[in-house]
Design an enzyme around this catalytic site. Structure first.
Site, PDB file in Angstrom:
ATOM      1  N   SER A   1      35.539  31.154  36.258  1.00  0.00           N
ATOM      2  CA  SER A   1      36.669  31.324  35.398  1.00  0.00           C
ATOM      3  C   SER A   1      35.978  30.695  34.108  1.00  0.00           C
ATOM      4  O   SER A   1      34.932  30.956  33.665  1.00  0.00           O
ATOM      5  CB  SER A   1      37.978  30.508  35.668  1.00  0.00           C
ATOM      6  OG  SER A   1      39.090  30.966  34.630  1.00  0.00           O
TER       7      SER A   1
ATOM      8  N   ASP B   1      40.486  36.180  38.600  1.00  0.00           N
ATOM      9  CA  ASP B   1      39.959  34.903  38.278  1.00  0.00           C
ATOM     10  C   ASP B   1      39.273  34.397  39.409  1.00  0.00           C
ATOM     11  O   ASP B   1      40.082  34.188  40.688  1.00  0.00           O
ATOM     12  CB  ASP B   1      41.068  34.216  37.792  1.00  0.00           C
ATOM     13  CG  ASP B   1      40.805  32.861  37.235  1.00  0.00           C
ATOM     14  OD1 ASP B   1      40.073  31.982  37.674  1.00  0.00           O
ATOM     15  OD2 ASP B   1      41.043  32.685  35.989  1.00  0.00           O
TER      16      ASP B   1
END
Length: 253
Positions: A38, A148
Site C-alpha cells: 500500500s 490493497d
C-alpha cells in the site's frame, strides 16, 4: 550479508516511512532489499527508483492531486490518474529498472491471499497494492483481481525473509487503541480494519530482527495535512532505535 527493509501500509501514516529512510541514511544504514504494501509500496518504489527521502517528502508536501502518494492514499482519484503520475515519477515501468530488489504485495480478492511481485511491469502493481477497497476498483492482473496489499499482509516480511540475513520492519499503525471517541465514519472504518488485520501483522512482526513502530496514534490514515509532522515522528523513532540498528548493521558486515 544483506539487510531487508519492510514498509507497512497505513495510508497517510505511511509518510513516517520517509522519515525512517532519512534516519537510516543518517546513521549509515542502507537496505539491500525493500518490501512494501500500500503506501509503504509507494514510498519503497520511489526510494528504490533513486529518490532521496527528502525528495520524496517534497513530492508529498506539494499537496496537489498530481502527488504520487496523495493520489493513492486519498483513493478518491481514478486508478488511471495514479497510473499517469507513476509514469511521470518512475518513467521506466519495470522492477528491473530499480536500483535494488523491490517487492510489492497486493491482495488477490478471489483467493483471499497476499501475492508478492518483484519482476516485470511495475506501475500497475503499485496501483493494485494501493487500491483501498471501496475507493479504488480492483486491478486485473493476469487472472487475478488485486486490491490493497494491506488487506491480507500489511507488513510483508515473508516474501524477503529468506533473502536477507537481517530484517528491519517499519510498522506505522498501532496494536493498541485509545478509548473510542466518535470522530466520524472514517475513524470507525480505520479502527475496524486494523482490528481485523492485527493478528496477521503480529505474526509478521515476529519475523523482523528490529521493528520500528512510530507512535502515530494521533494521526489517522486519511489526512495528508500533517505530512511534515508524521515524517518527523518516523525519523525520531529510528534515531531512538539507533543503537539496536547499528548493532544489526555490524553483524551484517
Amino acid at each position: 550479508m544483506k539487510i531487508g527493509l519492510v514498509l507497512s501500509g497505513g495510508g497517510a501514516r505511511g509518510l513516517a516511512h520517509i522519515g525512517l529512510l532519512q534516519g537510516l541514511k543518517d546513521i549509515g544504514i542502507k537496505p539491500d532489499v525493500v518490501s512494501g504494501a500500500s503506501s509503504g509500496a509507494l514510498v519503497g518504489a520511489l526510494y528504490t527508483a533513486g529518490y532521496t527521502p527528502k525528495q520524496i517528502l517534497e513530492l508529498v508536501k506539494d499537496h496537489t492531486p498530481s502527488n504520487v502518494i496523495l493520489m493513492a492514499i486519498s483513493g478518491f482519484f481514478s486508478a488511471s490518474g495514479l497510473l499517469k503520475i507513476l509514469e511521470s515519477a518512475i518513467p521506466k515501468n519495470s522492477f528491473e529498472s530499480l536500483r535494488m530488489p523491490f517487492f510489492v504485495t497486493a491482495t488477490d480478492i478471489n483467493a483471499g491471499i497476499p501475492v508478492a511481485f518483484s519482476e516485470g511491469p511495475l506501475h500497475q502493481l503499485l496501483v493494485a497494492s494501493s487500491s483501498i477497497p471501496g475507493l479504488f476498483t480492483p486491478v486485473k492482473h493476469g487472472e487475478r483481481y488485486l486490491v490493497d496489499g494491506g488487506v491480507a499482509e500489511n507488513l510483508p516480511v515473508a516474501c524477503i525473509r529468506q533473502r536477507c540475513d537481517k530484517v528491519i520492519g517499519s510498522h506505522v499503525n498501532h496494536f493498541g487503541y485509545n478509548n473510542y471517541q466518535d470522530k466520524g465514519k472514517l475513524d470507525i472504518i480505520e479502527r475496524c480494519f486494523h482490528m481485523a488485520i492485527a493478528d496477521t501483522v503480529r505474526a509478521s512482526a515476529r519475523l523482523c530482527d528490529v521493528l520500528i513502530q512510530p507512535d502515530l496514534r494521533q494521526y489517522n490514515m486519511f489526512e495528508m495535512k500533517y505530512a511534515r509532522e508524521i515524517y518527523e515522528v518516523g525519523y525520531k523513532a529510528v534515531i531512538k532505535e539507533s543503537k539496536s540498528l547499528e548493532k544489526l548493521a555490524e553483524k551484517s558486515v
